[in-house]
Structures are given as structure tokens and as C-alpha cells.
Design a protein around this motif. Structure first.
Motif, PDB file in Angstrom:
ATOM      1  N   LYS A 263       0.838  -1.194   0.000  1.00  0.00           N
ATOM      2  CA  LYS A 263       0.000   0.000   0.000  1.00  0.00           C
ATOM      3  C   LYS A 263       0.880   1.253   0.000  1.00  0.00           C
ATOM      4  CE  LYS A 263      -3.791   1.728   2.922  1.00  0.00           C
ATOM      5  NZ  LYS A 263      -3.260   3.036   3.329  1.00  0.00           N
ATOM      6  N   GLY A 264       0.404   2.305  -0.592  1.00  0.00           N
ATOM      7  CA  GLY A 264       1.159   3.559  -0.614  1.00  0.00           C
ATOM      8  C   GLY A 264       0.996   4.341   0.681  1.00  0.00           C
ATOM      9  N   GLY A 265       1.882   5.286   0.895  1.00  0.00           N
ATOM     10  CA  GLY A 265       1.763   6.208   2.017  1.00  0.00           C
ATOM     11  C   GLY A 265       1.992   5.596   3.388  1.00  0.00           C
TER      12      GLY A 265
ATOM     13  N   LYS B  37       7.490   4.586   3.582  1.00  0.00           N
ATOM     14  CA  LYS B  37       8.719   4.081   2.943  1.00  0.00           C
ATOM     15  C   LYS B  37       9.804   5.146   2.826  1.00  0.00           C
ATOM     16  CE  LYS B  37       6.658   3.003  -0.809  1.00  0.00           C
ATOM     17  NZ  LYS B  37       5.317   3.277  -0.331  1.00  0.00           N
ATOM     18  N   THR B  38       9.414   6.309   2.304  1.00  0.00           N
ATOM     19  CA  THR B  38      10.436   7.328   2.045  1.00  0.00           C
ATOM     20  C   THR B  38      11.062   7.810   3.341  1.00  0.00           C
ATOM     21  OG1 THR B  38       9.300   7.953   0.014  1.00  0.00           O
ATOM     22  CG2 THR B  38      10.878   9.527   0.883  1.00  0.00           C
ATOM     23  N   ASN B  39      10.241   8.002   4.355  1.00  0.00           N
ATOM     24  CA  ASN B  39      10.793   8.413   5.654  1.00  0.00           C
ATOM     25  C   ASN B  39      11.750   7.369   6.203  1.00  0.00           C
ATOM     26  OD1 ASN B  39       9.897  10.962   7.168  1.00  0.00           O
ATOM     27  ND2 ASN B  39       8.080  10.358   5.980  1.00  0.00           N
TER      28      ASN B  39
ATOM     29  N   GLY C 253       6.087   8.129  -9.477  1.00  0.00           N
ATOM     30  CA  GLY C 253       5.194   9.283  -9.507  1.00  0.00           C
ATOM     31  C   GLY C 253       5.554  10.338  -8.477  1.00  0.00           C
ATOM     32  N   LEU C 254       5.921   9.896  -7.271  1.00  0.00           N
ATOM     33  CA  LEU C 254       6.038  10.834  -6.169  1.00  0.00           C
ATOM     34  C   LEU C 254       7.444  10.824  -5.585  1.00  0.00           C
ATOM     35  CD1 LEU C 254       2.759   9.513  -4.645  1.00  0.00           C
ATOM     36  CD2 LEU C 254       2.995  11.809  -5.587  1.00  0.00           C
ATOM     37  N   ALA C 255       8.403  10.993  -6.465  1.00  0.00           N
ATOM     38  CA  ALA C 255       9.796  10.997  -6.003  1.00  0.00           C
ATOM     39  C   ALA C 255       9.991  12.181  -5.067  1.00  0.00           C
ATOM     40  CB  ALA C 255      10.725  11.102  -7.200  1.00  0.00           C
TER      41      ALA C 255
ATOM     42  N   VAL D 139       7.413  -2.623  10.768  1.00  0.00           N
ATOM     43  CA  VAL D 139       6.071  -2.123  11.063  1.00  0.00           C
ATOM     44  C   VAL D 139       6.201  -0.645  11.401  1.00  0.00           C
ATOM     45  CG1 VAL D 139       4.050  -2.351  12.554  1.00  0.00           C
ATOM     46  CG2 VAL D 139       5.354  -4.398  11.906  1.00  0.00           C
ATOM     47  N   ASN D 140       5.536   0.183  10.633  1.00  0.00           N
ATOM     48  CA  ASN D 140       5.625   1.629  10.857  1.00  0.00           C
ATOM     49  C   ASN D 140       4.328   2.140  11.478  1.00  0.00           C
ATOM     50  OD1 ASN D 140       6.741   4.206  10.784  1.00  0.00           O
ATOM     51  ND2 ASN D 140       5.878   4.665   8.771  1.00  0.00           N
ATOM     52  N   GLN D 141       4.445   3.256  12.140  1.00  0.00           N
ATOM     53  CA  GLN D 141       3.308   3.925  12.777  1.00  0.00           C
ATOM     54  C   GLN D 141       2.618   3.000  13.784  1.00  0.00           C
ATOM     55  OE1 GLN D 141       0.819   6.172  10.070  1.00  0.00           O
ATOM     56  NE2 GLN D 141       2.485   6.439   8.639  1.00  0.00           N
TER      57      GLN D 141
ATOM     58  N   TYR E 121      10.534  -1.852  14.255  1.00  0.00           N
ATOM     59  CA  TYR E 121       9.319  -1.051  14.060  1.00  0.00           C
ATOM     60  C   TYR E 121       9.647   0.417  14.297  1.00  0.00           C
ATOM     61  CZ  TYR E 121       9.437  -0.913  19.113  1.00  0.00           C
ATOM     62  OH  TYR E 121       9.851  -0.709  20.396  1.00  0.00           O
ATOM     63  N   VAL E 122       8.741   1.265  13.833  1.00  0.00           N
ATOM     64  CA  VAL E 122       8.850   2.700  14.118  1.00  0.00           C
ATOM     65  C   VAL E 122       7.510   3.138  14.710  1.00  0.00           C
ATOM     66  CG1 VAL E 122       9.285   5.005  13.169  1.00  0.00           C
ATOM     67  CG2 VAL E 122      10.438   3.012  12.168  1.00  0.00           C
ATOM     68  N   LEU E 123       7.595   3.791  15.843  1.00  0.00           N
ATOM     69  CA  LEU E 123       6.374   4.231  16.513  1.00  0.00           C
ATOM     70  C   LEU E 123       5.694   5.372  15.762  1.00  0.00           C
ATOM     71  CD1 LEU E 123       7.646   4.269  20.216  1.00  0.00           C
ATOM     72  CD2 LEU E 123       5.931   2.687  19.232  1.00  0.00           C
ATOM     73  N   GLN E 124       4.401   5.439  15.881  1.00  0.00           N
ATOM     74  CA  GLN E 124       3.650   6.605  15.402  1.00  0.00           C
ATOM     75  C   GLN E 124       4.141   7.791  16.244  1.00  0.00           C
ATOM     76  OE1 GLN E 124       0.916   6.982  13.207  1.00  0.00           O
ATOM     77  NE2 GLN E 124       0.884   9.151  13.735  1.00  0.00           N
ATOM     78  N   ASP E 125       4.592   8.836  15.586  1.00  0.00           N
ATOM     79  CA  ASP E 125       5.219   9.927  16.329  1.00  0.00           C
ATOM     80  C   ASP E 125       5.057  11.221  15.545  1.00  0.00           C
ATOM     81  OD1 ASP E 125       6.870  11.663  17.674  1.00  0.00           O
ATOM     82  OD2 ASP E 125       8.617  10.320  17.709  1.00  0.00           O
ATOM     83  N   GLU E 126       4.533  12.243  16.206  1.00  0.00           N
ATOM     84  CA  GLU E 126       4.300  13.494  15.472  1.00  0.00           C
ATOM     85  C   GLU E 126       5.612  14.161  15.041  1.00  0.00           C
ATOM     86  OE1 GLU E 126       3.672  16.514  19.276  1.00  0.00           O
ATOM     87  OE2 GLU E 126       1.933  15.739  18.181  1.00  0.00           O
TER      88      GLU E 126
ATOM     89  N   VAL F 187       7.733  12.895  13.215  1.00  0.00           N
ATOM     90  CA  VAL F 187       7.968  12.544  11.805  1.00  0.00           C
ATOM     91  C   VAL F 187       7.394  13.640  10.911  1.00  0.00           C
ATOM     92  CG1 VAL F 187       7.526  10.849   9.972  1.00  0.00           C
ATOM     93  CG2 VAL F 187       8.000  10.061  12.303  1.00  0.00           C
ATOM     94  N   GLY F 188       6.137  13.987  11.160  1.00  0.00           N
ATOM     95  CA  GLY F 188       5.484  15.038  10.370  1.00  0.00           C
ATOM     96  C   GLY F 188       6.171  16.374  10.556  1.00  0.00           C
ATOM     97  N   LEU F 189       6.619  16.619  11.758  1.00  0.00           N
ATOM     98  CA  LEU F 189       7.301  17.878  12.072  1.00  0.00           C
ATOM     99  C   LEU F 189       8.586  17.999  11.249  1.00  0.00           C
ATOM    100  CD1 LEU F 189       6.382  19.913  14.208  1.00  0.00           C
ATOM    101  CD2 LEU F 189       8.074  18.953  15.776  1.00  0.00           C
TER     102      LEU F 189
END
Ligand SMILES: Nc1ncnc2c1ncn2[C@@H]1O[C@H](COP(=O)(O)OP(=O)(O)OP(=O)(O)O)[C@@H](O)[C@H]1O
Ligand SMILES: [Mg+2]
Length: 293
Positions: free
Chosen positions: A40-42, A45-47, A71-73, A201-203, A234-239, A241-243
Motif C-alpha cells: 500500500k502507498g503512504g 517508505k520514504t521516511n 510518480g512521487l519521487a 512495522v511503521n506507525q 518497528y517505528v512508533l507513530q510519532d508526530e 515525523v510530520g514535524l
């Protein structure tokens, strides 16, 4: 994905490339190729590709990050670098591969993605050889190449993804992501076997959730496909990342003390420990190269 699409993947090319990377030059460790893929996308992966590459560079590996997303390089965006040239220029023969690679603040070199990457599987024999030779020419310069692949396996980049020594499938705990990850593992498991399949496993909401998810996917893969799956963590869901994304700074540099950064470092530790490359076999590269190029 239509089944015919996966069957059209040029396996011979993938294995040649893998052999080239594995046996690069006498007396040094072989270049390892790690593909970051997902059903699945999003899913992140890139992070993960960007920060895993930085973490491995911090472990004294010479790392090249290849943005293979059609598409979304956007690995360049996450790394906060402005790139002028990318894969498209290499594929069109307008630039040499070495001229396109740029250094980035995390100590990782980047070969940025481009829209012409859909043409990777449509290359002529001549262009394919040239590209193989280009990639071969990088072997002595890097210990590790990390490929940030697009989602799914029907894209033109798959031949390179399959050339990896280790395919890291990224999935989130969501049921849709897990179903797609399993579908992806199933398709990969049908390709030639000389490759490690791993899951990150991410998020994840917690370590126990991540472990539960891994056990489930690995259990199903073992039972129905007979495929062992390596747990890369794994990588925890963590704000944070978005920051980091908004700051255009990779997580490990912009938010180094975050929980997610610690998780990525742990993934890098496992990757380094479990997949240390063997010593290269002298002379093998030349034999392979003479055979195919
Ligand atoms: N561990 C995390 N915690 C919180 N948010 C995350 C985490 N990992 C990724 N994200 C967010 O999820 C989104 C998608 O991440 P990313 O672009 O890395 O996914 P991708 O798999 O590369 O997507 P695509 O399939 O489009 O290439 C981004 O907005 C990112 O900030
Ligand atoms: Mg991506």
C-alpha cells in the motif's frame, strides 16, 4: 495488480545486477542493496529509507540512496536538498550517473527520482547495458545502496527492487496495509529465492502492537508461503515525523531525540548486525561483467 504484470519482470536482469553488486572488487566488502517497498502507498517508505540511510551512514557505511519512486519521487524534499538532475537524465543519456549524485546533510549521497522512471522496463538492450554498467561503476564507491521504491510491484522500477539482497517491506498496523503487505510478500516469494525478506512495522502505537503485527504477518507467510520473514523492528507513530517533514529536515537530524528516531536507529542496528556483507570474491566481478555486458 494484474498477475501478468509481476510475471513480466526481467528476473535475469535482477540477478545479474545483484551479482555485480555482490562481487565488486577484490579485498573489499561487497555492496549491499536494500530495497524499501510496500504493498500500500503512504505507509512511510520514504521516511524510513531516508533515515535508515542516514543511520547506516552514521555507522560508517558509505551509503547511496536511490529514489526509485515513479510518480512521487520526494526523497530530496525530505532530505532538504535541491536537485537539478535525476534518474530521468541518466536514462535519457543526458548525464552520467556520477554527475547526478549529490551529497546531502546526513552524510548520504542521493540519486534523485524523476518522472521518466516509468521507462525503466522499456529500455532497449543497449540502454539496459549502459544502465547496468553505470550502476556497476558505483560499486566501489558505496558499501550500501538503499532503494526507495514506489508502492506496489507493478511499476517499472521493480527490476531494480528485485535486485536487492534484502527487500524491506514496510507496513502499518492497518488491516488494508497488512493485506497488501502480505500480497506483496507472496509475489516476492515467487521470484527467485536468493534474497532476504524483512518487515518493518511503521506507525505502531506501541512495541507490543508492532510485535503482534509482525508475528501475524510472519506466521501467515511461514504457513502459507513457506517464507521466513526477518523482523527488522518497528517505528512508533510519532508526530516528530510530520514535524521533520515540514521542516524539510530528516527526522534523525531535525528530531534526533524523538521516539521515532530511536526506532530507526534500532532498525539500522538490526540491519547492520544481521546482514553484514561477506568479503568480496576476487575476480568474480570481471567474470560476471564479461559474461553480461
Ligand atoms: N512513524 C510515523 N509517525 C507519524 N507519521 C508518519 C510516520 N511515518 C510516516 N508518517 C507520515 O506518513 C506520510 C507518508 O510517509 P511517506 O511519504 O514516507 O510514505 P511512503 O510510503 O513513502 O508514501 P508513497 O507510497 O506515496 O511513496 C507522511 O506524511 C509522513 O509524515
Ligand atoms: Mg515514498
Amino acid at each position: 495488480m494484474h498477475p501478468a504484470e509481476s510475471e513480466s519482470i526481467p528476473h535475469d536482469q535482477a540477478s545479474k545486477l545483484r551479482q555485480l553488486m555482490r562481487y565488486s572488487s577484490p579485498g573489499r566488502r561487497a555492496t549491499r542493496l536494500v530495497s524499501i517497498m510496500s504493498g500500500k502507498g503512504g505507509v512511510g517508505k520514504t521516511n524510513i529509507a531516508v533515515n535508515l540511510a542516514i543511520a547506516m551512514a552514521a555507522r560508517q557505511r558509505r551509503v547511496l540512496l536511490l529514489d526509485m519512486d515513479v510518480g512521487l519521487a520526494n526523497a530530496d524534499v525530505l532530505l532538504g536538498v535541491d536537485v537539478r538532475w535525476n534518474w530521468s537524465h541518466v536514462i535519457r543519456g543526458e548525464r552520467q550517473i556520477r554527475d547526478v549524485i549529490v551529497p546531502t546533510p546526513g552524510g548520504v549521497d542521493l540519486l534523485a527520482g524523476g518522472s521518466a522512471m516509468t521507462g525503466l522496463t522499456d529500455l532497449s538492450e543497449f540502454e539496459r547495458h549502459r544502465l547496468l554498467r553505470d550502476v556497476e561503476s558505483l560499486c566501489n564507491a558505496y558499501d550500501l545502496m538503499v532503494l526507495d521504491c514506489g508502492a506496489g510491484i507493478s511499476r517499472g522500477v521493480v527490476s531494480f527492487g528485485l535486485a536487492a539482497d534484502i527487500v524491506v517491506v514496510v507496513a502499518t498496523p492497518e488491516p488494508t496495509s497488512l493485506t497488501d503487505a502480505y500480497a506483496m510478500i507472496k509475489i516476492l516469494s515467487r521470484q527467485e529465492a536468493d534474497r532476504t525478506l524483512a518487515l518493518v512495522v511503521n506507525q505502531a502505537a506501541s512495541r507490543s502492537e508492532a510485535e503482534f503485527v509482525f508475528d501475524r504477518v510472519a506466521g501467515v507467510a511461514a504457513r502459507f508461503l513457506g517464507v521466513p520473514l526477518v523482523n527488522l523492528g518497528y517505528v512508533l507513530q510519532d508526530e516528530a515525523v510530520g514535524l521533520a517533514v515540514r521542516q524539510r529536515r530528516p527526522l534523525l537530524l531535525g528530531q534526533p531525540r524523538s521516539a521515532a528516531a530511536a526506532c530507526v536507529l534500532a532498525v539500522a542496528r538490526r540491519l547492520a548486525r544481521e546482514h553484514e556483507p561477506p568479503e568480496a570474491e576476487p575476480g568474480f566481478l570481471r567474470r560476471v561483467a564479461n559474461l553480461f555486458l
